[in-house]
Design an enzyme around this catalytic site. Sequence first.
Site, short mmCIF file in Angstrom:
data_model
loop_
_atom_site.label_atom_id
_atom_site.label_comp_id
_atom_site.label_asym_id
_atom_site.label_seq_id
_atom_site.Cartn_x
_atom_site.Cartn_y
_atom_site.Cartn_z
N LYS A 44 3.05 4.26 -1.06
CA LYS A 44 3.30 5.17 -1.89
C LYS A 44 4.47 6.51 -2.38
CE LYS A 44 -1.75 5.00 -1.21
NZ LYS A 44 -2.18 3.92 -1.86
N HIS A 93 0.65 -1.49 -0.23
CA HIS A 93 0.12 -0.16 0.17
C HIS A 93 0.91 1.63 0.13
CE1 HIS A 93 -3.20 2.53 1.73
NE2 HIS A 93 -3.99 2.56 1.04
N LYS A 148 -4.22 10.94 4.59
CA LYS A 148 -3.62 10.47 5.47
C LYS A 148 -2.66 11.02 6.68
CE LYS A 148 -4.33 6.83 2.60
NZ LYS A 148 -5.48 6.27 2.39
N ASP A 207 15.03 11.44 -10.39
CA ASP A 207 16.30 11.81 -10.21
C ASP A 207 17.24 11.83 -8.74
OD1 ASP A 207 16.09 12.60 -12.87
OD2 ASP A 207 16.42 14.24 -13.42
N ASP A 240 0.58 17.32 19.36
CA ASP A 240 1.28 18.34 19.93
C ASP A 240 1.14 19.70 19.77
OD1 ASP A 240 0.66 16.30 22.15
OD2 ASP A 240 2.97 15.61 22.52
N HIS A 300 -9.32 10.67 1.53
CA HIS A 300 -8.66 9.95 0.96
C HIS A 300 -7.35 10.11 1.48
CE1 HIS A 300 -6.17 6.98 -0.70
NE2 HIS A 300 -6.84 5.73 -0.99
#
Length: 404
Positions: A60, A58, A302, A65, A307, A300
């Site tokens: 990504k 999962h 995440k 370069d 703090d 979508h």
Amino acid sequence: MRVRLLLDDGGTSGLDRELAALAAHPNFEVRLFNPFALRWPKRLGYVTDFARTNRRMHSKSFTADNQASIVGGRNVGDEYFGASDGVVFADLDVLAVGPVVQDVSAEFDRYWASLSAWPVESILPAADPAVLPALSARALALARSDAAQAYVQALRDTALIQDLLAGQLALHWSRVEMVSDDPAKVLQQATRSGHLLDQLHRAIGIPQRSVVLISPYFVPTTAGTAALAHLRARGVTVRVMTNAYEATDVPLVHGGYAKHRKALLRGGVDLYEMRRSALAPGAERGVNPNPLGSSGASLHAKTFAVDGERVFVGSFNFDPRSALLNTELGFVIHSAEFARLIERKFESEVPRRSYTLRLSEHGEVEWLDTAHTPPVVHTTEPNSRWWSRAMLRLLAWLPIDRLL
């Protein structure tokens, strides 16, 4: 130019011809992670080898370069880039330069060389030479289409692209740590220190003042619910934003979250559920055309801030699947400025775009919709029918939290 493409095979259904064609290009290398041996019907692989195929990559990242990397929760697909007439996903990414890019490149190399990464040529038949011109012609036609031209122009008009092309993109310099699961996790061979969750705990520490959490697929489990309630008992503010039923694209996961809502609210956790902001036909009448999903906008992204000092951005959902089954990747950003920005956005934007959840005097969940004047209070899942709510209750009873 050399291009290496590492794809989780769970998301490549119907693309075998295209992947074989890419692999035939002299400048392209393509590998499939945790591949299905049976190519069609591919879903039978879940039946014959569920313990392995149920575990996915999962993670990504996109690195150019060895100089710049993009990390976040976004998949590569039209709906994740606002180029779809169907569901559109609201996402969050970080563009990074500096030493952490070398960490991302090294992690890609580790995955590329892992036992679960297989060259396309060893799985798929070679591309038919007669097919290649047709694929090239189709790609050219898509690039020249009115929709594609309009999309490219819209991109050119954004301040981000204009600043990037002009070399004027403002960068924020902070200490950044990459956290990532060992690719051996899908083979159940990773040590505890090779799990992102353990690395994340060490990097973030124990919250002392506040936690602001955004996750599209939020399945806290009984233990996680108790942990969040314990933080509140210590005086830590805990605020969570996830998808409302009407905005989710995975109702099974929503069922796994919904059964914990009362306990979270009783524990003092502030819950917000994002509304479907792009109304589909029929939505103005309170009807969801897809009884178990969304055809509008869906959260979508995440991320979470702790703090007002530290921020996580990545692919990790707060659910057992991310913790136990899939591999994930993300950045821990040590930046008070970034953390406070997320907190301010949460305070100003989230209530306006979401339902605010609360318990009624009878202890039942209510959804406060402040988009209306005066605010509207829903006593059942907004924009749902009785039979879809019955299905959600049935899904919530299933003992499958570990798989969600």
